[in-house]
Structures are given as C-alpha cells and as structure tokens.
Design a protein around this motif. Structure first.
Motif, PDB file in Angstrom:
ATOM      1  N   ARG A   1       0.730  -1.124   0.051  1.00  0.00           N
ATOM      2  CA  ARG A   1       0.066   0.018   0.066  1.00  0.00           C
ATOM      3  C   ARG A   1       0.729   1.291  -0.037  1.00  0.00           C
ATOM      4  O   ARG A   1       0.620   2.252  -0.642  1.00  0.00           O
ATOM      5  CB  ARG A   1      -0.870   0.159   1.106  1.00  0.00           C
ATOM      6  N   ARG A   2       1.889   1.143   0.607  1.00  0.00           N
ATOM      7  CA  ARG A   2       2.929   2.226   0.923  1.00  0.00           C
ATOM      8  C   ARG A   2       3.511   2.475  -0.509  1.00  0.00           C
ATOM      9  O   ARG A   2       3.749   3.764  -1.134  1.00  0.00           O
ATOM     10  CB  ARG A   2       3.946   1.997   1.816  1.00  0.00           C
ATOM     11  N   VAL A   3       3.865   1.432  -1.305  1.00  0.00           N
ATOM     12  CA  VAL A   3       4.328   1.575  -2.589  1.00  0.00           C
ATOM     13  C   VAL A   3       3.335   2.402  -3.717  1.00  0.00           C
ATOM     14  O   VAL A   3       3.694   3.221  -4.387  1.00  0.00           O
ATOM     15  CB  VAL A   3       4.950   0.261  -3.267  1.00  0.00           C
ATOM     16  N   LEU A   4       2.031   1.900  -3.451  1.00  0.00           N
ATOM     17  CA  LEU A   4       1.175   2.669  -4.371  1.00  0.00           C
ATOM     18  C   LEU A   4       0.925   4.158  -3.868  1.00  0.00           C
ATOM     19  O   LEU A   4       0.974   4.886  -4.831  1.00  0.00           O
ATOM     20  CB  LEU A   4      -0.025   1.814  -4.158  1.00  0.00           C
ATOM     21  N   ILE A   5       0.969   4.396  -2.704  1.00  0.00           N
ATOM     22  CA  ILE A   5       0.818   5.739  -2.274  1.00  0.00           C
ATOM     23  C   ILE A   5       2.086   6.516  -2.585  1.00  0.00           C
ATOM     24  O   ILE A   5       1.697   7.877  -3.220  1.00  0.00           O
ATOM     25  CB  ILE A   5       0.503   6.010  -0.817  1.00  0.00           C
ATOM     26  N   ASN A   6       3.239   5.932  -2.842  1.00  0.00           N
ATOM     27  CA  ASN A   6       4.238   6.684  -3.067  1.00  0.00           C
ATOM     28  C   ASN A   6       4.522   6.872  -4.887  1.00  0.00           C
ATOM     29  O   ASN A   6       5.122   7.944  -4.974  1.00  0.00           O
ATOM     30  CB  ASN A   6       5.619   5.801  -2.701  1.00  0.00           C
ATOM     31  N   THR A   7       3.715   6.008  -5.338  1.00  0.00           N
ATOM     32  CA  THR A   7       3.711   6.414  -6.852  1.00  0.00           C
ATOM     33  C   THR A   7       3.017   7.661  -7.147  1.00  0.00           C
ATOM     34  O   THR A   7       3.407   8.170  -8.042  1.00  0.00           O
ATOM     35  CB  THR A   7       2.851   5.256  -7.680  1.00  0.00           C
ATOM     36  N   ILE A   8       2.158   8.127  -6.320  1.00  0.00           N
ATOM     37  CA  ILE A   8       1.404   9.461  -6.406  1.00  0.00           C
ATOM     38  C   ILE A   8       1.743  10.550  -5.586  1.00  0.00           C
ATOM     39  O   ILE A   8       1.367  11.590  -5.764  1.00  0.00           O
ATOM     40  CB  ILE A   8      -0.275   9.303  -6.578  1.00  0.00           C
ATOM     41  N   GLY A   9       2.714  10.155  -4.655  1.00  0.00           N
ATOM     42  CA  GLY A   9       3.267  11.085  -3.345  1.00  0.00           C
ATOM     43  C   GLY A   9       3.705  12.157  -3.904  1.00  0.00           C
ATOM     44  O   GLY A   9       3.298  13.421  -3.466  1.00  0.00           O
ATOM     45  N   PRO A  10       4.692  12.513  -5.030  1.00  0.00           N
ATOM     46  CA  PRO A  10       4.981  13.727  -5.345  1.00  0.00           C
ATOM     47  C   PRO A  10       4.115  14.560  -6.184  1.00  0.00           C
ATOM     48  O   PRO A  10       4.470  15.827  -6.444  1.00  0.00           O
ATOM     49  CB  PRO A  10       6.433  13.332  -6.182  1.00  0.00           C
ATOM     50  N   VAL A  11       3.031  13.879  -6.642  1.00  0.00           N
ATOM     51  CA  VAL A  11       2.167  14.653  -7.709  1.00  0.00           C
ATOM     52  C   VAL A  11       0.896  14.902  -7.481  1.00  0.00           C
ATOM     53  O   VAL A  11      -0.108  15.651  -8.149  1.00  0.00           O
ATOM     54  CB  VAL A  11       2.236  13.801  -8.967  1.00  0.00           C
ATOM     55  N   TRP A  12       0.088  14.238  -6.420  1.00  0.00           N
ATOM     56  CA  TRP A  12      -1.239  14.069  -6.404  1.00  0.00           C
ATOM     57  C   TRP A  12      -1.834  15.619  -5.899  1.00  0.00           C
ATOM     58  O   TRP A  12      -2.866  15.922  -6.301  1.00  0.00           O
ATOM     59  CB  TRP A  12      -1.523  13.215  -5.138  1.00  0.00           C
ATOM     60  N   ASP A  13      -1.050  16.492  -5.100  1.00  0.00           N
ATOM     61  CA  ASP A  13      -1.427  17.703  -4.841  1.00  0.00           C
ATOM     62  C   ASP A  13      -1.598  18.734  -6.092  1.00  0.00           C
ATOM     63  O   ASP A  13      -2.326  19.746  -6.388  1.00  0.00           O
ATOM     64  CB  ASP A  13      -0.529  18.167  -3.434  1.00  0.00           C
ATOM     65  N   GLY A  14      -0.206  18.385  -6.833  1.00  0.00           N
ATOM     66  CA  GLY A  14      -0.247  19.063  -8.021  1.00  0.00           C
ATOM     67  C   GLY A  14      -1.538  18.794  -9.038  1.00  0.00           C
ATOM     68  O   GLY A  14      -1.952  19.593  -9.965  1.00  0.00           O
ATOM     69  N   ASN A  15      -2.071  17.556  -8.946  1.00  0.00           N
ATOM     70  CA  ASN A  15      -2.841  17.269 -10.046  1.00  0.00           C
ATOM     71  C   ASN A  15      -4.318  18.284  -9.549  1.00  0.00           C
ATOM     72  O   ASN A  15      -5.140  18.374  -9.976  1.00  0.00           O
ATOM     73  CB  ASN A  15      -3.494  15.743  -9.713  1.00  0.00           C
ATOM     74  N   GLU A  16      -4.549  18.371  -8.159  1.00  0.00           N
ATOM     75  CA  GLU A  16      -5.521  19.044  -7.708  1.00  0.00           C
ATOM     76  C   GLU A  16      -5.967  20.426  -8.186  1.00  0.00           C
ATOM     77  O   GLU A  16      -6.625  21.181  -8.287  1.00  0.00           O
ATOM     78  CB  GLU A  16      -5.936  18.925  -6.304  1.00  0.00           C
ATOM     79  N   VAL A  17      -4.673  20.747  -8.601  1.00  0.00           N
ATOM     80  CA  VAL A  17      -4.515  22.441  -9.099  1.00  0.00           C
ATOM     81  C   VAL A  17      -5.345  22.745 -10.257  1.00  0.00           C
ATOM     82  O   VAL A  17      -6.020  23.645 -10.251  1.00  0.00           O
ATOM     83  CB  VAL A  17      -3.016  22.913  -9.464  1.00  0.00           C
ATOM     84  N   TRP A  18      -5.638  21.549 -10.963  1.00  0.00           N
ATOM     85  CA  TRP A  18      -6.537  21.764 -12.120  1.00  0.00           C
ATOM     86  C   TRP A  18      -8.004  21.784 -11.818  1.00  0.00           C
ATOM     87  O   TRP A  18      -8.824  22.578 -12.287  1.00  0.00           O
ATOM     88  CB  TRP A  18      -6.503  20.324 -13.248  1.00  0.00           C
ATOM     89  N   LEU A  19      -8.399  21.123 -10.692  1.00  0.00           N
ATOM     90  CA  LEU A  19      -9.671  21.327 -10.334  1.00  0.00           C
ATOM     91  C   LEU A  19      -9.906  22.811  -9.688  1.00  0.00           C
ATOM     92  O   LEU A  19     -10.809  23.360 -10.126  1.00  0.00           O
ATOM     93  CB  LEU A  19      -9.976  20.067  -9.172  1.00  0.00           C
ATOM     94  N   ILE A  20      -8.810  23.107  -9.018  1.00  0.00           N
ATOM     95  CA  ILE A  20      -9.054  24.684  -8.325  1.00  0.00           C
ATOM     96  C   ILE A  20      -9.267  25.568  -9.557  1.00  0.00           C
ATOM     97  O   ILE A  20      -9.957  26.515  -9.617  1.00  0.00           O
ATOM     98  CB  ILE A  20      -7.902  24.843  -7.469  1.00  0.00           C
TER      99      ILE A  20
END
Length: 333
Positions: free
Chosen positions: A42-61
């Motif tokens: 589970r940690r591996v999966l979370i780390n695949t998006i760890g550096p980018v998930w917050d940047g992805n939400e910029v598109w929503l804002i």
C-alpha cells in the motif's frame, strides 16, 4: 470565435486535464485496498502518486475558478443545485489530503489502518460522484426560467447519472492500475497488469453503454468521432497492457479519458446546463457568461500563467519518473 466560446473550450481543457491526472490518482487510492496485499505494498502505491497528487488537484481549483469568473450563472446554478454531491466530493478531498499526510505520523496499527481506509473511500466516492455530476450536466436537469435548479437530490441520481458514475469509477480504476504497472517493480507490477486487464474489460462494458446512450440522446458528428476515439483507445490500452507495453497502455488509457470527456463537452455545447423543463430556459455560453471585458482580462492572465503551471508540473513528473518497489520502503513504515 467569441471569447465565451473560447472560455468554454478552455474550461473543457481544464476539466479534461483534471480527470486525466486525478483519474489515475483516484485509481491508485482505490487500488490500495483492491490490489495491495499488505502495508508495504500500500505504501508503494501511495508513493507512486506522493510527489504529484497535490499538483493534480490544481487543475480542479483552476477549473472551478475559471467557471466562476467566466460563467458565473453556470457556477451559481451548478454549485447550488448540486450542493450535496459537490460537498461530499469536497469533504472527501479534504479528508484524503489529511490521510496522505497523517498516515505515517504514528506507527500504531489502528491509526494507520484507519487512514488507509480513509484513502480508499475518499478516492472511490469522488471517482463515482464526478461521473454522476457530469452526466447530469450533459443530460440536463430541472432549471426554471430564472436559471435556478428546481429538482431535488433524488433527481440527480437517475439511471443515466448512475451509469456515468460507474463509468468514471471503473475507468479511473483501470487508469490507476495501468499507472501502477508503469511505476512499480516486482510482484505488484505483474498483479497490477492482471488487474488492469479485468478492470479494462468492466470499463469497456460500462463505457460502451454510456457513450451510446449519450450519443443517441443528443450527440453530433463531432461527439461521435470523440466516442469512437475513446473506444479505440480503450481497446488499444487493453492490448498494450496484455503485451506488457506499460508506457503505451498508460498513454492509451489517458487518451480514453481525454476523448470521453471531450465527447461530453461536444454534446453539451453551446449549452452549459440544459433545462429539462424547457429548452429555452437552458443556460448557454451566451446567457451564462461574464462581460466581454472580464473575459478579455482573463484571457491575458491565462496566456501568461497557464504555460508556466504546465511546464512546472511536467518537470515534476520527469523528476519523479523512476519505478519503485517494496525494497524502497523503509522498515519504519
């Protein structure tokens, strides 16, 4: 082309970018319970998006802000009529942020399990509800002569909307599985590919039904072309995944998301929220837009800021492009 038409296209691009990026983001969150077998995975999966998930939400804002500024009537009707589903999405996104940040703050079993469950549910619910919301926008809702939504909550969850929710949930999960196969090493990589095959088959069933319903309900030649591209790209993604071509599989799954969202906006235009009570009461790009001067100022600002944001985000993905596996997870986690 008028500026309100330009801004309809720009908002469509922003939502498309959001669903392309946040789509695999949500998919990874769902896979933390469906694919991962233990906490290190589970940690591996979370780390695949760890550096980018917050940047992805910029598109929503940005998409929400652009809608508010360019089409205030659309924004007002959407966020008042769809208040409860959008509130649930917002709460899920807030809790999801906290879950990502707080999960590893303590080593207690109950603490970490609780936040992992939160990541799963706050990924699954928005993935489903965004499909419901956009299906309702395209299909039309009960809007009166003053531009106000007059229906209730049950009207937002009709058969077409529920099918739309199943499409986005299954498509984002498939998109996430392909991304997981692209970004991981070892056994979890192989299982992600097998899971992607099953998820892609389910997605194909839901997507074909939804795209056919949408096209028959109010489609045109351009939306039909987008639907064909979406179906062909989904099949190509499944084929590439079966051959182990993970980069191509992710590219084609991304094209599927882009083409499907583009089809919805092509069906919607020139409306932004059709009225099922009377077509004359529909909100359109003309009667829901801001003044030409406002749109002109927004266009200049977007022309300067948007390329910088895209370049920075592309650089982030390039820096964190390497695969990871359980061997990269520290023992303390």
């Amino acid at each position: 082309m008028h500026l309100h038409d330009v801004w309809f296209v720009l908002i469509a691009v922003l939502w498309t970018g959001y669903f392309f990026l946040e789509g695999f983001d949500f998919g990874i969150g769902v896979l933390t319970r469906l694919l991962a077998r233990d906490r290190p995975e589970r940690r591996v999966l979370i780390n695949t998006i760890g550096p980018v998930w917050d940047g992805n939400e910029v598109w929503l804002i940005t998409a929400g802000g652009a809608t508010f500024a360019a089409f205030p009537e659309w924004y007002a009707t959407l966020f008042s009529g769809f208040y409860l589903p959008l509130l649930v999405i917002l709460l899920c996104l807030i809790i999801r942020v906290v879950a990502f940040e707080y999960r590893a703050k303590r080593t207690g079993e109950r603490w970490q399990t609780g936040w992992e469950q939160a990541i799963f549910w706050t990924s699954l619910l928005p993935a489903f509800l965004w499909g419901v919301v956009f299906a309702d926008i395209v299909h039309g809702v009960e809007i009166d002569a003053s531009g106000e939504y007059t229906g209730g909550l049950p009207e937002l969850f009709g058969p077409y909307a529920l099918l739309g929710g199943l499409v986005t949930l299954s498509l984002f999960t498939f998109h996430g599985a392909v991304f997981a196969a692209l970004k991981t090493l070892g056994d979890i990589r192989a299982r992600a590919r097998r899971f992607a095959t099953r998820a892609g088959a389910v997605t194909a069933v839901f997507a074909l039904a939804f795209l056919a319903w949408t096209q028959g309900d109010g489609g045109n030649a351009r939306s039909l072309a987008a639907a064909v591209v979406a179906v062909l790209a989904l099949l190509a993604a499944l084929g590439a995944n079966l051959r182990g071509r993970e980069g191509w599989a992710f590219a084609f799954s991304g094209i599927t998301v882009v083409a499907a969202v583009a089809m919805l906006f092509l069906v919607l235009f020139p409306d932004v929220m059709p009225s099922t009570l009377d077509p004359a009461w529909s909100l359109t790009v003309e009667n829901a837009s801001s003044t030409p001067y406002t749109l002109k100022i927004m266009t200049w600002c977007a022309a300067i800021a948007a390329p910088l944001v895209v370049l920075y985000q592309a650089w982030t993905y390039w820096v964190f492009r390497r695969r990871i596996g359980t061997q990269h997870i520290a023992e303390a986690h």
